[in-house]
Design a protein around this motif. Structure first.
Motif, PDB file in Angstrom:
ATOM      1  N   LEU A 120      23.053 -26.302 -31.743  1.00 34.41           N
ATOM      2  CA  LEU A 120      24.298 -25.913 -31.056  1.00 34.41           C
ATOM      3  C   LEU A 120      24.915 -24.697 -31.737  1.00 34.41           C
ATOM      4  N   HIS A 171      30.211 -21.965 -29.752  1.00 30.46           N
ATOM      5  CA  HIS A 171      30.630 -22.901 -28.707  1.00 30.46           C
ATOM      6  C   HIS A 171      31.486 -24.027 -29.270  1.00 30.46           C
ATOM      7  N   GLY A 199      26.152 -27.649 -18.343  1.00 29.38           N
ATOM      8  CA  GLY A 199      25.185 -26.552 -18.380  1.00 29.38           C
ATOM      9  C   GLY A 199      24.701 -26.190 -16.984  1.00 29.38           C
ATOM     10  N   LEU A 247      25.883 -23.294 -22.408  1.00 24.86           N
ATOM     11  CA  LEU A 247      24.507 -23.511 -22.864  1.00 24.86           C
ATOM     12  C   LEU A 247      23.711 -24.225 -21.777  1.00 24.86           C
ATOM     13  N   GLN A 297      25.050 -28.058 -23.438  1.00 23.91           N
ATOM     14  CA  GLN A 297      26.474 -27.860 -23.197  1.00 23.91           C
ATOM     15  C   GLN A 297      27.231 -29.200 -23.240  1.00 23.91           C
TER      16      GLN A 297
END
Lengths: 381, 381
Positions: free
Chosen positions: B90, B94, B286, B309, B314
């Motif tokens: 990750l 984000h 996502g 993502l 995400q």
């Protein structure tokens, strides 16, 4: 004739309204039992007179209407309209971006700067004053309906409509706007879902129609609601009327008829397109409008694109370029053919045959009956 | 009971399908004459067994179904599933962006990193292997329908469905996907318009339903099409069926029923929301999914936001944050209350009263009849 208060009121057989810039479509639809509505935005008073004279001469006494645009929010509305000043305010970045798209497709943008000034003419009509001269002409003809496509109609439109017994309609894309229009005194609401071609909101027709109808019921209003957005068949029209609409208002479906003056290149693209080949974008006028996807719209949707300018400035960037592209594409220029686009709704996915406007009305009527019978069979004892 | 081949085939009275994560909704709808479908994504095999045992004990022999998600494209599908590895991948940007949103609303994000690992569990079920253990449990129960919400169903689902006489359904958002699903052998198509809550395409229900029905007619397929997307009333269901759908598949409308385990804060927001209070965004999973707008979704839609993502990465950013926000909001935290959101379609604008799931089915039946009669009256001689 359908059993419909709306049909009786307007003297039509079938509550299908055809918004079109082409007088041939207007006449064909009115003669086939629907109501043609001439999209007159951008027309000078003289041109409008010419079009209405032609319609009068060909429509055999059938009812027809007129559509204008007078937005409430307009850059430069308060000051005197000055094309040169507006054009001087165009950021170099936007013009350069548009030019670069054209160049990538082998189109020479040199001629555009000259054409840009011409493109400001249509926005003249977007002002109340410009619209007033159009309205003056309009009410000299026996039109049955006059529609305003953006925002509340100017007071003069409502006053003149009342005086001449012409129904005034307004396009809305949200429940709140419908309530504001009814409060302002319009006779019809045209509720357009986000799948519609041209300027549109983002609430879908399937949700917007029952939502607007419920909101009007809640204030005891009997103002009829015409459904717009994605509707290109009689089954969809029946669906909208099952949800409370009094009729359907369609624009896209006429674009592929032989009567329409659509660029033949774009017509072919539309006949081949699926419902996923449109995009809702601010890149053409500055307000969100749905149009056929092409490398032109893709470029404006990309992350590198400059943010679209407010209406009408963005039009001074896009219109000269796209009109030039339209012309070039018809002379066989491959890059221009790729770039060519026009406003159209998601219903384009269901527009697969180039049938005449009259045949479209006939197909609507037949599909409407089939859909009504299909639904009735589910509940037959 | 409606005159419907679909109703006869499934042994139901009214072709209204209720997708819900709440077993109480599933049971209430099936008992009221529709068909409840348990959304079981993210459930362990043990949990699924528990839910299905409860449904069996309460549903009084009425038919019900099950919904799973097994996407075709899945990050890391080929390699062994390793939560730590995925979490390590990750991007800091984000996580920092999510943390900053929380902080701006007075929510301390410190606890999130610990919770993040838990959130990877649900994605376990997104893999064919994970889904297989769920399917094994599912087919031990007398389910009547099993649906796959993303992409083509895995072969094991189609094989087991055939073996056990369970109809296999698949959700699609485009005509091309419907054709691929029918070629793969599904028994039902659920065509979901872009106004739907949760994962959705961008073609509207009003266009998608006739487009999919026409595409299936063109290949002589009699696979029934259920309409989804924005449908929260019987009039909309009738509209979809006038266009060729065999029934309606609804998710959002159950979220505000007393039976649903929706966060009460979000329930209140939904009852107050209009159709314009949702957003279709990639920021939750996502993939594009429609959800209630809140300062959380606004922040992810802003120009400063990092690009979401790919699925499921995400989710490891958004789920821990939003679950924590959910919990906090219910204890009276003002910032969390503002941020709270959940998946819901544009039909939320028509969901204004917290009536029970059984009452919703009853209202659908009544509205369906009213809409059918409304339409029939237009063509009566």
């Amino acid at each position: 004739m359908l059993n419909s208060a709306l049909c009786q009121r307007l003297g039509i057989e079938f509550p299908l309204f055809a918004f079109s810039h082409c007088r041939d479509v207007v006449v064909a639809v009115s003669k086939a039992g629907g109501m043609g509505v001439l999209g007159a935005v951008g027309m000078s008073p003289d041109r409008l007179r010419e079009e209405l004279d032609w319609i009068e001469a060909h429509v055999a006494g059938k009812p027809y209407g007129l559509d204008l645009i007078v937005p409430n929010k307009f850059e430069g509305k308060a000051e005197a309209f000055d094309s040169d000043k507006l054009l001087a305010a165009l950021p170099a970045e936007h013009k350069a971006y548009a030019d670069a798209i054209l160049k990538r497709h082998g189109v020479d943008p040199t001629a555009l700067e000259e054409n840009r000034k011409l493109s400001t003419n249509w926005s003249q009509n977007l002002r109340e004053e410009g619209a007033a001269s159009g309205l003056e002409v309009a009410f000299q003809y026996p039109i049955k309906l006059i529609a305003n496509a953006l925002g509340l109609p100017p007071p003069i439109m409502l006053e003149q409509g009342k005086k001449h017994g012409v129904a005034v309609a307004a396009l809305v894309g949200a429940k709140e706007h419908a309530l504001a229009q009814v409060a302002a005194g319009v006779d019809f609401i045209i509720a357009a879902g986000g799948e519609a071609g041209g300027h549109c909101g983002d609430v879908s027709t399937m949700v917007l129609i029952p939502e607007v109808c419920a909101a009007l019921r809640a204030i005891n209003s009997d103002v009829p609601v015409l459904a717009a957005g994605g509707i290109v068949t009689g089954a969809q029209m029946a669906a909208a009327m099952a949800m409370g609409a009094a009729g359907a208002w369609c624009g896209s479906v006429w674009l592929t008829t032989p009567e329409a003056e659509t660029n033949p290149i774009v017509k072919q693209k539309m006949l081949a397109a699926t419902s996923r080949d449109t995009v809702r974008s601010r890149s053409r006028t500055g307000k969100p409008s749905r149009q056929l996807r092409s490398p032109w719209t893709d470029a404006w949707e990309s992350e590198d694109a400059p943010k679209p300018l407010p209406m009408p400035l963005q039009s001074f960037v896009s219109e000269p370029a796209l009109r030039y592209v339209d012309k070039l594409s018809q002379s066989g220029h491959e890059g221009a053919r790729e770039l060519a686009t026009y406003w159209v709704g998601q219903g384009v996915g269901l527009m697969n045959e180039p049938i005449s406007a009259g045949a479209v009305v006939q197909a609507f009527k037949e599909d409407f009956i089939v859909a009504t019978e299909r639904l009735a069979k589910f509940v037959e004892a």
